[in-house]
Scaffold this active site. Structure first.
Site, short mmCIF file in Angstrom:
data_model
loop_
_atom_site.label_atom_id
_atom_site.label_comp_id
_atom_site.label_asym_id
_atom_site.label_seq_id
_atom_site.Cartn_x
_atom_site.Cartn_y
_atom_site.Cartn_z
CG ASP A 62 -18.86 37.80 -28.34
OD1 ASP A 62 -18.29 37.33 -27.34
OD2 ASP A 62 -18.27 38.44 -29.24
CG ASP A 113 -14.19 40.85 -25.65
OD1 ASP A 113 -14.76 41.60 -24.84
OD2 ASP A 113 -13.30 40.05 -25.33
CG ASP A 145 2.06 41.69 -16.18
OD1 ASP A 145 2.84 40.88 -16.72
OD2 ASP A 145 2.00 41.89 -14.96
NE ARG A 190 -5.24 40.89 -6.76
CZ ARG A 190 -4.55 41.89 -6.23
NH1 ARG A 190 -5.12 42.66 -5.31
NH2 ARG A 190 -3.31 42.14 -6.60
CE LYS A 215 -17.99 33.46 -25.71
NZ LYS A 215 -17.96 34.58 -26.67
CG ASP A 231 -16.61 39.64 -32.77
OD1 ASP A 231 -15.43 39.89 -33.09
OD2 ASP A 231 -16.91 39.01 -31.73
CG ASN A 290 -12.72 31.42 -32.31
OD1 ASN A 290 -12.33 30.45 -32.93
ND2 ASN A 290 -11.98 32.49 -32.10
#
Length: 346
Positions: A96, A98, A124, A160, A248, A271, A274
């Protein structure tokens, strides 16, 4: 060098065809007409819309990752200086991103870089940071926050070029993210590389940014959220959904099939509770800087726990809160910097 681009389009889902008119209270089904139960079209044997989106996200992520890996291998010349370790063809490690590989949320760091380049409004950026704070404190995803963040992200990239996003990812990685890699987690990834194993990132972050992080760290590749693109431009739609949770796990399973991996010989690191589906899929699971729920799960299942956080203020405010404040703090600092620049310019 901008990573190779892969065109991604949303596959059409075939509709069930039932000839003739259906009697009142009946709907088309896989094996013909079936009754409408409770006023809604419910089928306990059919995956929910969320499960379908998660599976699509996983399949798309695995397709992109595998295609890029094959292209990379075919174009890479063997190094002359040091011989590569003998490949371990059936084992791999999945990390993972983050708070596992990167301190804080990579999407927040990316948003900071975009705000500094006037791509995002400061409002934002603060909104992104606040939602990350809520997630890190509660440990649970808010469906409205997820939907709102998804819509803003898709609105930003629509029209984009994929090359532009990859270029921005490289610039922002070098400016912000490079200094936020956990040395301990990086060492674990290198351990797998030195053993001749593949090492993949698995993240909800856009795959273009995830690929940049993997490339900079010398990893095999990345599984990330895939946005549909056509003729090198983003259409503003996701393939499936954001890659998280069950998505995932599906991506890892799909990639393992494509790469010929034995999941029992694979290792996963995260970490977050989830990511329990992904951690439960492999032979070895390791909790890195775990949230409270994952720490409890790891203890119950006998998973190894590694904690690389040095500022241990859990007794006062709790580790998740400290991490969240760190992520928000960076975002707020960027906002203050932009306001100061605006005042000086005026």
């Amino acid at each position: 060098m901008v990573p190779r681009q892969v065109e991604v389009q949303v596959p059409e889902r075939p509709e069930s065809k039932v000839s003739g008119l259906l009697p009142a209270g009946f709907v088309p089904g896989r094996f013909g007409a079936r009754p409408l139960v409770g006023g809604r079209n419910r089928n306990p044997f059919r995956p929910s819309d969320a499960e379908v989106r998660a599976n699509l996200a996983g399949e798309a992520s695995a397709d992109v990752a595998h295609a890029l890996h094959e292209a990379e291998e075919s174009s890479t010349e063997p190094a002359d200086d040091e011989p590569a370790p003998p490949p371990d063809l059936t084992a791999a490690a999945f990390f993972d991103v983050d708070n596992t590989m990167v301190q804080g949320a990579s999407i927040i760091h990316f948003a900071r870089g975009l705000a500094a380049r006037k791509y995002l409004k400061t409002s934002d950026l603060v909104d992104f940071a606040w939602k990350q704070v809520k997630f890190r404190v509660s440990g649970k995803e808010n469906s409205e926050d997820v939907a709102s963040g998804r819509e803003k992200a898709l609105t930003f990239i629509a029209g984009r070029s994929t090359a532009e996003l990859a270029r921005l990812g490289e610039e922002i990685y070098d400016e912000i993210i490079a200094d936020k890699i956990w040395p301990g987690t990086r060492a674990l990834a290198q351990m797998h590389l030195d053993a001749g194993q593949q090492v993949w990132l698995v993240t909800a972050t856009p795959v273009e940014l995830a690929q940049v992080i993997a490339k900079r760290l010398g990893l095999t590749g990345a599984l990330g959220t895939v946005a549909e693109s056509k003729d090198g431009l983003f259409t503003g739609r996701l393939v499936g959904d954001i890659l998280h949770g069950a998505g995932k796990a599906h991506a890892v399973r799909s990639l393992a099939i494509r790469e010929g991996l034995n999941l029992r010989r694979c290792t996963a690191y995260s970490d977050s509770y989830n990511d329990a589906p992904m951690l439960s899929l492999v032979g070895t699971a390791v909790a890195i800087n775990p949230d409270s729920d994952l720490r409890e799960l790891a203890k119950n299942r006998g998973w190894e726990i590694r904690d690389f956080r040095t500022a241990r203020k859990a007794a006062k405010i709790g580790v998740p809160t400290a991490l969240a404040l760190g992520a928000a703090g960076g975002a707020v600092a960027a906002v203050i910097t932009r306001r100061r620049e605006h005042l000086l310019a005026s």
